[in-house]
Design an enzyme around this catalytic site. Structure first.
Site, PDB file in Angstrom:
ATOM      1  CB  CYS A  91      -0.053   1.636   7.720  1.00  0.00           C
ATOM      2  SG  CYS A  91      -1.987   2.162   7.997  1.00  0.00           S
ATOM      3  CD  GLN A  92      -3.729  -1.341   5.878  1.00  0.00           C
ATOM      4  OE1 GLN A  92      -2.534  -1.462   4.993  1.00  0.00           O
ATOM      5  NE2 GLN A  92      -5.129  -1.013   5.800  1.00  0.00           N
TER       6      GLN A  92
END
EC number: 2.1.1.37
Length: 357
Positions: A91-92
Site C-alpha cells: 500500500c505504500q
C-alpha cells in the site's frame, strides 16, 4: 465456456487464492470463513517464512508476481475453478505518508499485475484491499475498465474503518469487490459495520503482563519492552498517561527537530494510546515511539510486538519469523484479520445461500 456456466456446480468448500499474501492474515481469515486456500504469493522472504509456519498446507509461491505464470496457479485449482481471489498489494505507493512521487514508484502498478491471473483463473469474486488513496488513482480506474471487459460487476469502492469490524484500531481502508454475480457486490455495498461498539486498546491488552523498561514476559517472546535510550525514557516519563502527547514535554526535552515546526505538526510522535478508544493506525514502525502514537497508555515504553499483533487481531498462537524489525513490519503491513474475516464470511454466506436456492 462462459464465466457463469463454469460455476454451474460448486464444491461444498469454496476455493481461494491469496495474492500478495504477506505474513498470512488474509489467508487465516479465509480459512476461518470456510475457504480452502489453494495458493498464496509474496516476494518477501521473512513474511513468507511466517506464512509457511502458519499455513504449511498452502502452496506458497515465494516469488515476484512478474515471475509467476498464472497457469502455475491454475494447475492447483479443482475442476470447478476459483471462488475468491484476494489482492492486497503493497500500500505504500498510495499512502498519505509516502513522500516519494507515486508515478516514480514501481509498486503502484502491482495491482494491475493481477489482471493476467484474473483472466487465467476466472475467479467468481475478486476482493481488493488497500489504503484510501487507491480509490482516487488511475490504477483503480484501469482495473475497473479491464474487469468490466471480462464480464465482472462491481459497486463503487468502499471506505471502511477497521474499528467498525471488531478491530481495536482506527484503520481506514479501501475495499473493492467485483463478482460475476451482481448480488455479491450489492450485498457487500451495504456492509458498513458489524461492531455495535468499537473495541478498545484496554480490551486488546487484557491479560498481558505489565512491563517496565527492558522487561519481558518469559512465556511470550513477543511481549518484550523495547530497549529505549535514556533520553527517550525521560521524555516518556513527562508524557501524561491515557492519550498524552509530546506537547507536555518541557523545553529541554523537546526534540530539536520539533522546536522549529509549526504548531500541530507530527502530533502523534511520542504520543500515548488511550485506554478506552481504538488504537491509531499501526504502521511498520508500530513499536517505535518516534514513528507515531505508539507509546503504551500507561507504562513508559512503546507497545510490544504482542500488543501490536493483538491490535491487528492476530491470535496469540500465530507464529512470526524474522528479527524484531521484520516482525514489526509484518504486523504493520497486515490486513486486520477480523476485518477480512467479516468480509469473507459475508461473501461465503451469501453465495452459499444462493447456491442452495
Amino acid at each position: 465456456m462462459t464465466l457463469n456456466s463454469r460455476f454451474g456446480e460448486r464444491n461444498a468448500t469454496p476455493v481461494a487464492v491469496d495474492l500478495f499474501s504477506g505474513s498470512g492474515s488474509v489467508t487465516a481469515a479465509l480459512k476461518r470463513a470456510g475457504y480452502w486456500v489453494a495458493a498464496g504469493l509474496d516476494v518477501d522472504e521473512h513474511a513468507a517464512a511466517t506464512y509457511r509456519a502458519n499455513h504449511p498446507e498452502v502452496h506458497l509461491f515465494r516469488d515476484d508476481i512478474h515471475d509467476v505464470e498464472p497457469d502455475d496457479l491454475a494447475a492447483l485449482l479443482p475442476k470447478e475453478g476459483l471462488d475468491l481471489l484476494t489482492i492486497c498489494a503493497p500500500c505504500q505507493p498510495f499512502s498519505s505518508q509516502n513522500r516519494k512521487r507515486r508515478k516514480d514508484d514501481d509498486r503502484a502498478s502491482l495491482i494491475l499485475q493481477a489482471l493476467p491471473f484474473i483472466e487465467a483463473l476466472r475467479p467468481r469474486t475478486i476482493w481488493v484491499e488497500n489504503v484510501p488513496g487507491l480509490g482516487s488513482s488511475k490504477i483503480i480506474r484501469r482495473l475497473k475498465t479491464n474487469l468490466a471487459s471480462l464480464g465482472y460487476h462491481f459497486e463503487e469502492p468502499m471506505r471502511l474503518d477497521a474499528a467498525d469490524f471488531c478491530v481495536p484500531q482506527r484503520r481506514i481502508r479501501f475495499v473493492f469487490t467485483a463478482s460475476i454475480d451482481r448480488r455479491v457486490c450489492s450485498t457487500l455495498a451495504g456492509l458498513s459495520k458489524i461492531s455495535k461498539a468499537q473495541p478498545t486498546v484496554r480490551m486488546a491488552f487484557e491479560g498481558l503482563k505489565s512491563l517496565g523498561p527492558f522487561e519481558f514476559d518469559e512465556h511470550d517472546r513477543l511481549h518484550a519492552s523495547r530497549r529505549h535510550g535514556e533520553m527517550t525514557l525521560k521524555r516518556l516519563k513527562h508524557i501524561p498517561g491515557d492519550g498524552g502527547s509530546r506537547t507536555s514535554l518541557p523545553p529541554e526535552l523537546q526534540l530539536v527537530c520539533h522546536r522549529s515546526l509549526p504548531s500541530g505538526s507530527f502530533p502523534d510522535v511520542y504520543g500515548r494510546m488511550s485506554w478506552d478508544a481504538p488504537a491509531p493506525t499501526l504502521t511498520t514502525g508500530c513499536t517505535d515511539v518516534t514513528r507515531g502514537r505508539f507509546a503504551h497508555p500507561e507504562e513508559n515504553r512503546a507497545i510490544t510486538l504482542r500488543e501490536a499483533a493483538r491490535l491487528q487481531t492476530f491470535p496469540d498462537d500465530y507464529e512470526f519469523c524474522g528479527t524484531r524489525s521484520d516482525i514489526a513490519a509484518q504486523i504493520g503491513n497486515a490486513v486486520p484479520m477480523a476485518m477480512a474475516y467479516a468480509m469473507f464470511e459475508q461473501i461465503h454466506g451469501c453465495t452459499r445461500s444462493w447456491t442452495s436456492d
